[in-house]
Write a protein that holds these residues in place. Structure first.
Motif, PDB file in Angstrom:
ATOM      1  N   GLN A  70     -33.052   9.101 -59.012  1.00  0.00           N
ATOM      2  CA  GLN A  70     -33.062  10.524 -59.340  1.00  0.00           C
ATOM      3  C   GLN A  70     -33.567  11.352 -58.164  1.00  0.00           C
ATOM      4  O   GLN A  70     -34.327  10.865 -57.323  1.00  0.00           O
ATOM      5  CB  GLN A  70     -33.933  10.788 -60.576  1.00  0.00           C
ATOM      6  CG  GLN A  70     -33.349  10.196 -61.850  1.00  0.00           C
ATOM      7  CD  GLN A  70     -33.944  10.799 -63.112  1.00  0.00           C
ATOM      8  OE1 GLN A  70     -35.095  11.214 -63.142  1.00  0.00           O
ATOM      9  NE2 GLN A  70     -33.151  10.852 -64.170  1.00  0.00           N
ATOM     10  N   SER A  71     -33.114  12.598 -58.146  1.00  0.00           N
ATOM     11  CA  SER A  71     -33.485  13.520 -57.081  1.00  0.00           C
ATOM     12  C   SER A  71     -33.847  14.861 -57.691  1.00  0.00           C
ATOM     13  O   SER A  71     -33.637  15.104 -58.886  1.00  0.00           O
ATOM     14  CB  SER A  71     -32.317  13.713 -56.113  1.00  0.00           C
ATOM     15  OG  SER A  71     -31.289  14.465 -56.749  1.00  0.00           O
ATOM     16  N   GLU A  72     -34.353  15.747 -56.859  1.00  0.00           N
ATOM     17  CA  GLU A  72     -34.627  17.104 -57.324  1.00  0.00           C
ATOM     18  C   GLU A  72     -33.355  17.909 -57.509  1.00  0.00           C
ATOM     19  O   GLU A  72     -33.282  18.785 -58.365  1.00  0.00           O
ATOM     20  CB  GLU A  72     -35.543  17.829 -56.327  1.00  0.00           C
ATOM     21  CG  GLU A  72     -36.961  17.308 -56.304  1.00  0.00           C
ATOM     22  CD  GLU A  72     -37.873  18.175 -55.462  1.00  0.00           C
ATOM     23  OE1 GLU A  72     -39.083  18.225 -55.773  1.00  0.00           O
ATOM     24  OE2 GLU A  72     -37.401  18.792 -54.486  1.00  0.00           O
ATOM     25  N   ARG A 126     -30.772  16.466 -65.886  1.00  0.00           N
ATOM     26  CA  ARG A 126     -30.949  15.759 -64.618  1.00  0.00           C
ATOM     27  C   ARG A 126     -30.080  14.502 -64.605  1.00  0.00           C
ATOM     28  O   ARG A 126     -29.943  13.808 -65.622  1.00  0.00           O
ATOM     29  CB  ARG A 126     -32.419  15.378 -64.418  1.00  0.00           C
ATOM     30  CG  ARG A 126     -32.742  14.925 -62.992  1.00  0.00           C
ATOM     31  CD  ARG A 126     -34.165  14.396 -62.912  1.00  0.00           C
ATOM     32  NE  ARG A 126     -35.158  15.365 -63.293  1.00  0.00           N
ATOM     33  CZ  ARG A 126     -35.786  16.178 -62.441  1.00  0.00           C
ATOM     34  NH1 ARG A 126     -35.497  16.141 -61.160  1.00  0.00           N
ATOM     35  NH2 ARG A 126     -36.699  17.025 -62.880  1.00  0.00           N
ATOM     36  N   GLN A 346     -43.048   9.920 -56.620  1.00  0.00           N
ATOM     37  CA  GLN A 346     -42.255  10.540 -57.684  1.00  0.00           C
ATOM     38  C   GLN A 346     -42.530  12.026 -57.887  1.00  0.00           C
ATOM     39  O   GLN A 346     -41.686  12.729 -58.444  1.00  0.00           O
ATOM     40  CB  GLN A 346     -42.517   9.820 -59.022  1.00  0.00           C
ATOM     41  CG  GLN A 346     -42.128   8.361 -59.006  1.00  0.00           C
ATOM     42  CD  GLN A 346     -41.538   7.899 -60.317  1.00  0.00           C
ATOM     43  OE1 GLN A 346     -40.855   8.634 -61.001  1.00  0.00           O
ATOM     44  NE2 GLN A 346     -41.809   6.654 -60.671  1.00  0.00           N
ATOM     45  N   PRO A 353     -42.585  18.637 -61.864  1.00  0.00           N
ATOM     46  CA  PRO A 353     -41.911  17.414 -62.308  1.00  0.00           C
ATOM     47  C   PRO A 353     -41.752  17.338 -63.818  1.00  0.00           C
ATOM     48  O   PRO A 353     -42.413  18.045 -64.576  1.00  0.00           O
ATOM     49  CB  PRO A 353     -42.854  16.308 -61.809  1.00  0.00           C
ATOM     50  CG  PRO A 353     -44.176  16.967 -61.615  1.00  0.00           C
ATOM     51  CD  PRO A 353     -43.967  18.424 -61.459  1.00  0.00           C
ATOM     52  N   LEU A 358     -39.349  10.777 -61.493  1.00  0.00           N
ATOM     53  CA  LEU A 358     -37.964  10.620 -61.039  1.00  0.00           C
ATOM     54  C   LEU A 358     -37.442   9.230 -61.392  1.00  0.00           C
ATOM     55  O   LEU A 358     -36.684   8.628 -60.640  1.00  0.00           O
ATOM     56  CB  LEU A 358     -37.877  10.859 -59.529  1.00  0.00           C
ATOM     57  CG  LEU A 358     -38.137  12.300 -59.081  1.00  0.00           C
ATOM     58  CD1 LEU A 358     -38.226  12.387 -57.559  1.00  0.00           C
ATOM     59  CD2 LEU A 358     -37.062  13.248 -59.615  1.00  0.00           C
TER      60      LEU A 358
END
Length: 702
Positions: A70-72, A126, A346, A353, A358
């Motif tokens: 996962q990423s931002e 996400r 993370q 977050p 993540l």
């Protein structure tokens, strides 16, 4: 840098060997424990692996700590064929003599309003960007199962961000090194095995489809026709693969050190086959929205990871419990070190977050703005203020949405959102829309930053939103002319989410936080040479007293049955936050809080709590001078206070990891060791001769 050693009241100077401190908490796996998955990352991109060092068995690990990528930036929305508007999910509540609209969830009677609310809760969501693993074959050509992976020895070194995974398939060894680049969204691996020469080890990339549900473990392989992927280009040393969904499109770039070929095996599955003459294969996989000129090599990625983590560990705070004879000391040190590592890999990015970092989606991947208190407050307390400042930049970007909420509801300033999508837009929530304890957080964060920097630049940088936050706080309370005081509510849900918004007013913790926030905002004005704000002072002077019954604080003035109704002795015992999370208030009597603490400690339904409740309780015990209880709180034998081998705070089958627990632990321990304004040394460490504490680089809490 502050260097202090202490044991049973004696103090001496001694520098901590930080490398030794961190590396004695390497994580070692010798079995395929699905709750012991390991993560490498850089704070804005993370990659979680199984015992093979990659994501070879994602479905096996689905119910443990999932194998997330996962990423931002990785978000997607399904196609909106109905043209929903956020305003369709608004609902009016008659509160204190007027109608106020809130963005909420709707029941089945809601019709179009329910459909709109459901849409905006799930979209955007996400993304799990891809499963990157091995295709392993047995001698007979059949796929290797997790049971066929033998002689497992896997280590994560948090000092360098290296995962080394050693195992064998039918007696043939495999050795894998895994890193994530320190700043790019790239994972690199070096694989050594005779299986490569035999053509029985290949690298596999699979694109799962988003679930659009509360959770996304990255294992949804249905809906093949609803997204597309293809090899955009390839050569002997690399390739680019494109993945396109409804609103999200991105590329996965590969580079490798020796000849290999990439081919499409299934609609969203790709195999990289190294040349059989090689016994070693190095490759890097970069996830990106735009194609770049170069993909970092394995060596570059390895060096970047090592440098990034070296800078992290050698700056900021450290706590060393070596030499202690209390058997809990070593375990507490382990939790501290691994919690710092998990936060760094993370939750060190540019956005607030989600609860599961993540690794995998919870609440559709959305962030909850009351929770950065637990996710991020530890950073300035551990001397790593810059990580919090990055998220403060995000707050500035989304402030227009917060201002719009306040204006819609008839208040001044900005009303900070609770549940938010990545853009900062509010998400419908029947609980979240009524929470208020996220509101003073901005002021608290700004104050921590100022305490560490102590300069006018900081004051000017954050003053506008500090003041706008306080403006809402002064306009939100209802003035009761008969009682001659300001009342918080009705129309709120406390941090203990067990109370109906329409009926609840004057929760104890929120009253104290409200007073603290308004007074802190006044201090910002004075530091800038400005006069005190008269409206804020009026509210401060007439704010309701804390509700007391039978010589203890109630959860809220509207809840005289706070300790007799079994429902109200579950969830967060946030009444303790009034003197724990918060410093001593003029509203608060410590003797009354001590009686409240004892009542909560002895009668609360602790199995029905969350991971941050234990650090919060330890913080209250620390301020009350209950050193033994502070440690006992951190080790309360409750399932939601479990810390797994990989350092994750386990809650239940739904939330197998819970990052606010890790952040809360770091926050509580920093206070227990470095103290708070006016506290003695080590205020939360038992003074019984069993604890030897050395610490450096920590900052006092307010």
């Amino acid at each position: 840098m502050l260097l202090v050693a202490a044991t049973n009241g004696t103090f001496a100077q001694s520098q901590i060997d930080r490398k030794a401190l961190v590396e004695r908490h390497k994580i070692v796996n010798t079995t395929a424990d699905t709750l012991a998955s390991l993560t490498v990352g850089n704070g804005k991109f993370a990659f979680t692996v199984d015992v093979t060092g990659l994501q070879t068995f994602p479905t096996t690990y689905k119910k443990g700590i999932p194998l997330g990528t996962q990423s931002e930036w990785g978000w997607n929305s399904f196609k909106d064929t109905a043209g929903y508007k956020r305003s369709e999910a608004l609902k009016a509540y008659h509160l204190n003599g007027r109608d106020v609209t809130y963005l909420v969830q709707w029941g089945s009677e809601g019709g179009r309003s329910k459909q709109a609310a459901d849409w905006f809760r799930a979209n955007p969501h996400r993304l799990q960007l891809g499963n990157l693993g091995f295709e392993l074959l047995k001698k007979d050509g059949t796929p290797v199962s997790i049971e066929d992976v033998q002689n497992i020895h896997q280590e994560l070194n948090p000092w360098t961000g290296e995962i080394r995974s050693q195992f064998s398939i039918e007696g043939i060894p495999v050795d894998v090194l895994t890193y994530v680049h320190g700043s790019e969204d790239a994972v690199a691996a070096k694989v050594q095995s005779p299986l490569i020469k035999e053509g029985r080890l290949k690298v596999r990339l699979t694109f799962p489809y988003p679930t659009g549900e509360w959770a996304d473990h990255g294992t949804n392989y249905s809906h093949e026709k609803q997204h597309t992927s293809f090899i955009e280009s390839s050569n002997a040393t690399g390739a680019w693969v494109r993945h396109q969904l409804q609103t999200a499109g991105y590329l996965v770039g590969f580079s490798w050190n020796a000849k290999a070929v990439i081919a499409k095996k299934a609609p969203h599955e790709y195999l990289i086959t190294p040349e059989k003459s090689n016994g070693v294969f190095e490759f890097t996989c970069l996830f990106t929205k735009q194609k770049t000129a170069a993909i970092p090599s394995f060596d570059v990625t390895q060096t970047s990871s090592q440098k990034e983590l070296l800078a992290f560990w050698t700056n900021g705070g450290a706590i060393d419990f070596s030499g202690s004879t209390d058997p809990r000391a070593a375990e507490l040190e382990r939790r501290i070190v691994l919690s710092q590592y998990l936060m760094k890999v993370q939750e060190a990015g540019n956005y607030p977050p989600q609860e599961t970092g993540l690794t995998y989606n919870s609440w559709y991947g959305k962030a909850h703005l009351e929770m950065p208190y637990w996710h991020l407050t530890h950073y300035p307390l551990w001397g790593r203020t810059g990580y919090l400042e990055k998220v403060m930049t995000w707050y500035a970007k989304v402030a227009p949405f917060a201002k719009a909420i306040a204006q819609r509801q008839g208040y001044e300033g900005v009303r900070w959102q609770k549940v938010v999508e990545n853009t900062g837009e509010e998400v419908p929530s029947s609980v979240g829309a009524f929470l208020i304890w996220q509101q003073p957080h901005y002021i608290y964060f700004a104050e921590l930053i100022y305490r560490n920097k102590n300069d006018k630049t900081t004051l000017n940088k954050y003053k506008d939103l500090v003041f706008a936050t306080a403006d809402f706080m002064a306009s939100f309370p209802y003035y009761d002319k008969e009682k001659g005081r300001y009342i918080l509510g009705k129309g709120l849900i406390p941090a203990q989410e067990r109370y109906k918004a329409e009926d609840t007013y004057n929760p104890t913790y929120e009253l104290v936080y409200w007073q603290w926030g308004l007074e802190a905002a006044q201090q910002w004005r004075l530091r800038l040479g400005m006069p005190r704000n008269k409206k804020w002072d009026e509210v401060l002077a007439k704010l309701s007293p804390l509700p007391v019954q039978d010589s203890v604080y109630l959860a809220a003035e509207s809840a005289p049955d706070s300790y007799t109704n079994p429902k109200y002795k579950t969830d967060h015992p946030s009444v303790l936050g009034a003197y724990g999370m918060m410093p001593k208030s003029t509203l608060l009597d410590t003797a009354t809080m001590r009686r409240t603490f004892d009542l909560v400690w002895n009668t609360w339904t602790w199995p029905d709590t969350w991971g941050w409740d234990f650090p919060m309780t330890a913080m209250t015990a620390t301020r009350l001078g209950l050193r033994d209880k502070a440690i006992d709180a951190l080790f309360m034998p409750i399932k939601t206070n479990t810390y797994l081998k990989n350092g994750h705070n386990y809650q239940d089958d739904r939330l197998t990891l819970y990052m606010p627990g890790n952040g809360g632990l770091l926050m509580a321990v920093s206070m227990m060791v470095a103290g708070y304004d006016g506290s003695p040394e080590l205020p939360g460490i038992p003074n019984n001769g069993k604890w030897k504490v050395r610490w450096e680089g920590l900052r006092k809490m307010p």
